[in-house]
Design a protein around this motif. Structure first.
Motif, PDB file in Angstrom:
ATOM      1  N   GLN A  62      34.670  49.340  58.071  1.00 21.41           N
ATOM      2  CA  GLN A  62      34.683  50.767  57.727  1.00 21.41           C
ATOM      3  C   GLN A  62      35.565  51.528  58.738  1.00 21.41           C
ATOM      4  OE1 GLN A  62      33.445  52.124  55.296  1.00 21.41           O
ATOM      5  NE2 GLN A  62      32.046  50.374  54.434  1.00 21.41           N
ATOM      6  N   PRO A  63      36.014  52.922  58.500  1.00 22.98           N
ATOM      7  CA  PRO A  63      35.794  53.484  57.287  1.00 22.98           C
ATOM      8  C   PRO A  63      36.964  53.090  56.297  1.00 22.98           C
ATOM      9  CG  PRO A  63      36.759  54.995  58.612  1.00 22.98           C
ATOM     10  CD  PRO A  63      36.577  53.649  59.428  1.00 22.98           C
ATOM     11  N   LEU A  64      37.909  51.926  56.496  1.00 27.12           N
ATOM     12  CA  LEU A  64      39.045  52.259  55.723  1.00 27.12           C
ATOM     13  C   LEU A  64      38.681  51.194  54.506  1.00 27.12           C
ATOM     14  CD1 LEU A  64      41.369  52.068  59.007  1.00 27.12           C
ATOM     15  CD2 LEU A  64      41.059  53.805  57.047  1.00 27.12           C
ATOM     16  N   SER A  65      37.721  50.732  53.974  1.00 27.95           N
ATOM     17  CA  SER A  65      37.753  50.064  52.770  1.00 27.95           C
ATOM     18  C   SER A  65      37.645  51.003  51.520  1.00 27.95           C
ATOM     19  CB  SER A  65      36.395  49.109  52.497  1.00 27.95           C
ATOM     20  OG  SER A  65      36.486  48.297  53.751  1.00 27.95           O
ATOM     21  N   ARG A  66      38.447  50.989  50.477  1.00 34.12           N
ATOM     22  CA  ARG A  66      38.236  51.877  49.386  1.00 34.12           C
ATOM     23  C   ARG A  66      38.234  50.954  48.028  1.00 34.12           C
ATOM     24  NH1 ARG A  66      44.053  54.281  47.763  1.00 34.12           N
ATOM     25  NH2 ARG A  66      45.122  52.671  48.080  1.00 34.12           N
ATOM     26  N   PRO A  67      37.198  51.431  47.335  1.00 29.09           N
ATOM     27  CA  PRO A  67      37.140  50.652  45.940  1.00 29.09           C
ATOM     28  C   PRO A  67      38.302  51.587  45.108  1.00 29.09           C
ATOM     29  CG  PRO A  67      35.631  52.610  46.160  1.00 29.09           C
ATOM     30  CD  PRO A  67      36.395  52.596  47.372  1.00 29.09           C
ATOM     31  N   ILE A  68      38.870  50.402  44.220  1.00 32.15           N
ATOM     32  CA  ILE A  68      39.680  50.924  43.482  1.00 32.15           C
ATOM     33  C   ILE A  68      39.153  50.829  41.785  1.00 32.15           C
ATOM     34  CG2 ILE A  68      41.728  50.474  44.658  1.00 32.15           C
ATOM     35  CD1 ILE A  68      42.124  48.005  43.388  1.00 32.15           C
ATOM     36  N   PHE A  69      39.548  51.281  40.658  1.00 36.51           N
ATOM     37  CA  PHE A  69      38.646  51.497  39.596  1.00 36.51           C
ATOM     38  C   PHE A  69      39.846  51.261  38.346  1.00 36.51           C
ATOM     39  CE2 PHE A  69      35.386  53.518  41.812  1.00 36.51           C
ATOM     40  CZ  PHE A  69      35.816  54.217  42.794  1.00 36.51           C
ATOM     41  N   ILE A  70      38.904  51.181  37.217  1.00 35.94           N
ATOM     42  CA  ILE A  70      39.368  51.166  35.797  1.00 35.94           C
ATOM     43  C   ILE A  70      38.459  52.204  35.345  1.00 35.94           C
ATOM     44  CG2 ILE A  70      40.879  49.196  35.711  1.00 35.94           C
ATOM     45  CD1 ILE A  70      38.762  48.194  34.025  1.00 35.94           C
ATOM     46  N   TYR A  71      39.014  53.118  34.480  1.00 31.89           N
ATOM     47  CA  TYR A  71      38.500  54.061  33.629  1.00 31.89           C
ATOM     48  C   TYR A  71      38.620  53.617  32.131  1.00 31.89           C
ATOM     49  CZ  TYR A  71      37.234  57.056  37.631  1.00 31.89           C
ATOM     50  OH  TYR A  71      36.715  57.533  38.695  1.00 31.89           O
TER      51      TYR A  71
END
Lengths: 310, 331, 322
Positions: B247-256
């Motif tokens: 942390q804090p540098l993990s970020r989720p990526i998405f599809i909408y």
């Protein structure tokens, strides 16, 4: 008396020698200037070839994009580029030549004509992505043409229109007045003069402009991405004119697509080093495609130019 | 003249039947170029599995451009490297578009240094902030200003362009405020260029997605990050991201996913395939996959009709996958 | 015999004929001809107006969003602020920063393109033999055919390291490398068009000059170039427009760091590279960050318009007829 004369002669000779020297110097300068261009082309080619040629297998041309660099190919890309260029040329060349003919032969010298002329030079300087934004609002949304080959062709056509117009005008302007006057004297109408005399004589110059313009269009990336060209598309547009007439023949115009520069753009920004080789190979192919277009037009221009003597 | 008239008529009819042939059985996806590699992999394998019966197309207009098209109903799925923001939520609501937010992978933002660099063994978030905050512009130019134990060497910085989600996330995580950063660093959209920049300069550091580090391990060194005083320094890799320690540098990526599109069988099948195969494919392109349970839960939420976003239109930092999946969604 | 005039104003006398019916027939034909000519003129006018419609369309979309932008940011600070950080939390909107990038990159490109292009044009038109000309001209036109994105990476990965051997302190992103490559790309715009213009000058002018004992160089510079000046100026203006509007080369190789400097040895952002960066980035469309691209684009259009007006006026003054 003769001493003065021979002195004069010497002076004259030295002046002539000096001028001849300048002539020779300029000849060398001209060659050097051209070498700059040629060397740059060579450096580019060598660069691309070293990285790209190993990748140029038959598979490369007949495969679709893939996440595995070894399997990725440019099939959808080069087909898309060819189709988009067809539409661009079909739009920009007639409209450009027609516009240039009007401005050069028919237009009266009033403020309205001035506005059109300034307009055209201005448009040549608008960044390509602004055309993309315009096309998005106009062709994709307002006209409802969707994110299709037709939209891309029209967008690029608008982009290169100023180049075609300016070069056509210059080539028309270069035709001496006596050609026109002779034709009018025989009773020809304006359009007959244009159709039978000016366009044939102007064709070499017009082709120069068309070459430069289409070469620009085939390499454009930014406006095409903006209107919605795709990066991953694993199928081809329907074959032009081969569907059930009348509507099916034009299905290909409304098909989603991708073009070569976009594939290159995407592959160069991937972390996997193998994609860099793909990008180099695709760049090589793209430059060759441009070469091919150029070669056809240049050959035509060469043949036509031989016949012009005035 | 006759042929021109016939062609014009044909064109008119073609324009009229625009909706028909070309649109059948196509799943349209657009959006972030960060999420693109994962979606591309899924699309490719899905098409192969369906033997070409369903076509999938993917564009890279950027997260912002993708949402614009998504909220006009032009795409079925939008790739996003950040959650949907307030303004975009309003646009979607105005157009009557309802959507499902599905996390698909983690991107670990990696801080990298030159392998020959001897003094940067780890960095704390505090030190990173000192280097990257706006007040540092023009003032913090030597490494010993950041940490007195470090030598008097010039600082060379490489980072993401200010329009990218990477930039937003990094600045929010490190400086505390999104888009708050010094301006005098080498920014680039093309992360390969950043890789080169750091690899060529002993005193340089940079930040970009984990995939670019993973592909260039011979040229770069990942800097372990100390989140808070007292916590150990954590290096980015699949394990540390999954268990939430990086942390804090993990970020989720998405599809909408457009709710209406989900009614189309091909889109539904595609999304289910995505959730099933997403882990394997994310790993292949060097992203960190979510735990298997996360994909199952996401599918369940979709089946239950849990529409909307759990972020409330505001970006967040340091979200763990469990908290993501347990939150309340809002359209 | 009655004399009638055609639409082009040339007198046409009908042939002696057998009766009024023939005259009526001729009158009918002439009317048809006139109508056809008017129709053709109308179609051509429409084609010429496509460019006007394009400009109107571009101005419309630029203005639409810029108006929204200027309601947030006063015009004065837009023009005079010395920082351009619209996407940062502490936003500054000084367009002068991007303008500096555009100006410095265009200047570097034109310093290369215009002299080299003119020299090449004169050489090909006046000095070179037929074979040389017909090989070199297409070869040089290839330069304009290479996709700009390839040029961008060429500038970044080849030209910059080369320049760094001469000047080791050169940063990895700099305007010089991008400008040089841009200039080389623009050479064919200048050389091909200028050469076409020079070739169109009638041989009689040259022959007169040679008869006076002038060398090729003197003829070229003192006779041909002045005669072809309007075409050469058109070539220059096209080249300059191309330099100002170039996007990808600068986006890739000049770095995208807004930097208020005219020094080409530093990285800089131009108006065009900034627009690409944002339009294809992750910003939500409709946000003020996104609106900045329209304001910047509008600025660019206003400047190129001013420049074109000046160029146009100058060309009108110096047009030579022969």
């Amino acid at each position: 008396m003769s001493a003065v004369l021979s002195q004069r002669r010497e002076l004259l000779r030295s002046i002539i020698r000096r001028h001849k020297r300048w002539d020779a110097v300029f000849g060398v300068l001209g060659l050097l200037a051209m070498m700059v261009g040629v060397l740059t082309l060579a450096a580019l080619f060598v660069n691309m070839a070293l990285d790209g040629i190993p990748r140029l297998t038959g598979d490369f041309f007949t495969s679709f994009p893939s996440r595995r660099a070894g399997q990725a190919g440019i099939l959808s890309a080069w087909v898309g580029s060819v189709l988009v260029m067809m539409v661009t040329a079909l739009f920009a060349v007639p409209v450009g030549i027609a516009g240039a003919v009007y401005l050069e032969e028919y237009a009266k010298k009033n403020w309205f004509t001035d506005i059109i002329e300034i307009n055209i030079s201005n448009l040549a300087g608008v960044p390509s992505i602004v055309y993309g934004l315009l096309a998005l609002g106009l062709f994709v949304y307002a006209f409802g043409l969707g994110q299709s080959i037709l939209t891309a062709g029209l967008t690029l056509g608008l982009l290169i229109l100023p180049i075609v117009i300016v070069t056509t005008r210059e080539s028309l302007r270069a035709i001496p007045q006596h050609v026109r006057e002779g034709a009018y004297a025989c009773g020809a109408t304006q359009w007959q003069v244009v159709q039978d005399h000016l366009l044939p004589y102007g064709t070499p110059g017009i082709l120069t402009g068309v070459i430069i313009a289409l070469s620009r269009a085939i390499g454009e990336t930014a406006p095409i991405i903006t209107i919605g060209a795709l990066t991953f598309i694993a199928f081809l547009p329907p074959v032009p004119f081969a569907g059930d007439p009348p509507a099916g023949m034009f299905d290909w115009l409304f098909s989603p697509f991708t073009v070569m520069p976009i594939q290159i753009f995407n592959w160069t920004s991937r972390p996997d080093a193998a994609f860099q080789a793909n990008a180099a190979a695709a760049s090589f192919v793209l430059v060759f495609m441009t070469l091919g277009m150029n070669a056809v037009a240049i050959w035509l221009r060469y043949r036509l130019r031989k016949n012009i003597k005035w | 003249m006759r042929t021109i008239r016939i062609e014009l008529a044909a064109l008119a009819v073609a324009l009229g039947t625009l909706g028909a042939a070309a649109q059948a059985q196509v799943v349209k996806i657009d959006g972030s170029s960060t999420v693109y590699p994962v979606t591309e992999g899924v699309a490719e394998d899905f098409q192969k599995a369906k033997k070409g019966a369903v076509k999938v197309t993917v564009g890279i207009s950027g997260t912002g451009g993708g949402f614009k098209k998504f909220c006009r109903g032009e795409t079925d799925i939008s790739n996003a490297s950040r959650p949907i923001l307030q303004k975009e939520m309003e646009d979607c609501k105005a157009a009557g578009i309802e959507y499902f937010e599905l996390p698909v992978a983690f991107d670990a933002l990696t801080v990298v240094a030159n392998p020959k660099n001897a003094f940067i063994k780890q960095m704390t978030v505090e030190e990173l902030k000192k280097v990257w905050e706006p007040a540092a512009q023009g003032k913090i130019t030597k490494w010993n200003q950041v940490n007195p134990a470090w030598p008097d060497a010039p600082i060379k910085l490489f980072g993401a362009g200010s329009d990218s989600g990477t930039f937003d996330y990094f600045t929010e995580a490190v400086v505390g405020k999104a888009k708050s950063s010094r301006g005098d660093y080498t920014a680039s959209e093309d992360d390969n260029v950043l890789v080169q920049g750091v690899a060529q300069d002993v005193n340089a550091i940079g930040y970009f997605g984990y995939a670019y580090y993973a592909e260039n391990k011979s040229k770069l060194r990942a800097v372990p990050i100390v989140e808070k005083a007292g916590k150990p320094a954590v290096s980015p890799d699949e394990k540390t991201v999954l268990d939430g320690s990086y942390q804090p540098l993990s970020r989720p990526i998405f599809i909408y996913v457009n709710a209406k599109s989900l009614a189309k069988p091909e889109v539904k099948e595609f999304v289910e395939y995505y959730m099933k195969e997403g882990a394997r494919l994310a790993k292949e392109v060097k992203y960190v996959p979510l735990p298997a349970s996360a994909y199952k839960t996401a599918l369940e939420h979709m089946a239950k009709g849990k529409k909307g976003t759990v972020f409330g239109g505001v970006a967040e930092v340091g979200v763990t996958i469990e908290s993501l999946l347990s939150r309340e969604a809002r359209l | 015999m009655t004399s009638t005039t055609t639409t082009t104003g040339v007198a046409v006398t009908p042939q002696p004929s057998g009766g009024a019916s023939k005259l009526a027939e001729y009158a009918q034909l002439k009317l048809q001809r006139k109508r056809r000519e008017r129709l053709i003129e109308g179609v051509l006018l429409l084609a010429a107006c496509v460019s006007v419609f394009t400009t109107l369309g571009i101005v419309y979309i630029l203005l639409k969003e810029s108006v929204l932008f200027f309601s947030h940011v006063p015009l004065w600070s837009f023009l005079t602020d010395t920082q351009w950080t619209p996407l940062f939390d502490d936003a500054h909107f000084g367009i002068a920063v991007l303008l500096a990038g555009t100006v410095s990159s265009s200047l570097v490109a034109l310093v290369i393109a215009i002299p080299l292009g003119t020299i090449i044009a004169i050489y090909l038109s006046e000095f070179a033999g037929h074979k040389t000309r017909e090989t070199m001209k297409p070869l040089l036109e290839l330069l304009s055919g290479v996709p700009t994105i390839i040029y961008g990476y060429f500038a970044l990965l080849f030209v910059t390291p080369m320049l760094q051997k001469i000047y080791p302190d050169l940063p990895g992103f700099n305007v010089l490398a991008a400008g040089i490559v841009m200039g080389i790309m623009i050479i064919p715009y200048v050389s091909s068009l200028a050469e076409d213009a020079m070739r169109a000058v009638p041989m009689s002018l040259r022959e007169g000059s040679y008869a006076m004992g002038a060398t090729r160089f003197q003829t070229a510079v003192k006779v041909v170039v002045p005669a072809a000046l309007s075409g050469i100026a058109a070539a220059y203006i096209l080249g300059i427009s191309r330099a100002v509007g170039e996007t990808m080369i600068l986006a890739v190789a000049a770095g995208m760091q807004p930097n208020l400097t005219l020094n080409p040895l530093e990285p800089a952002a131009t108006i065009t590279s900034y627009i690409v960066q944002v339009a294809l980035g992750d910003l939500p469309h409709g946000s003020i960050g996104y609106q900045t691209i329209f304001a910047a684009g509008l600025m660019l259009m206003v400047l190129t318009l001013l420049f074109n007006l000046v160029g146009y006026w100058m060309r009108r003054r110096f047009r030579e007829a022969y």
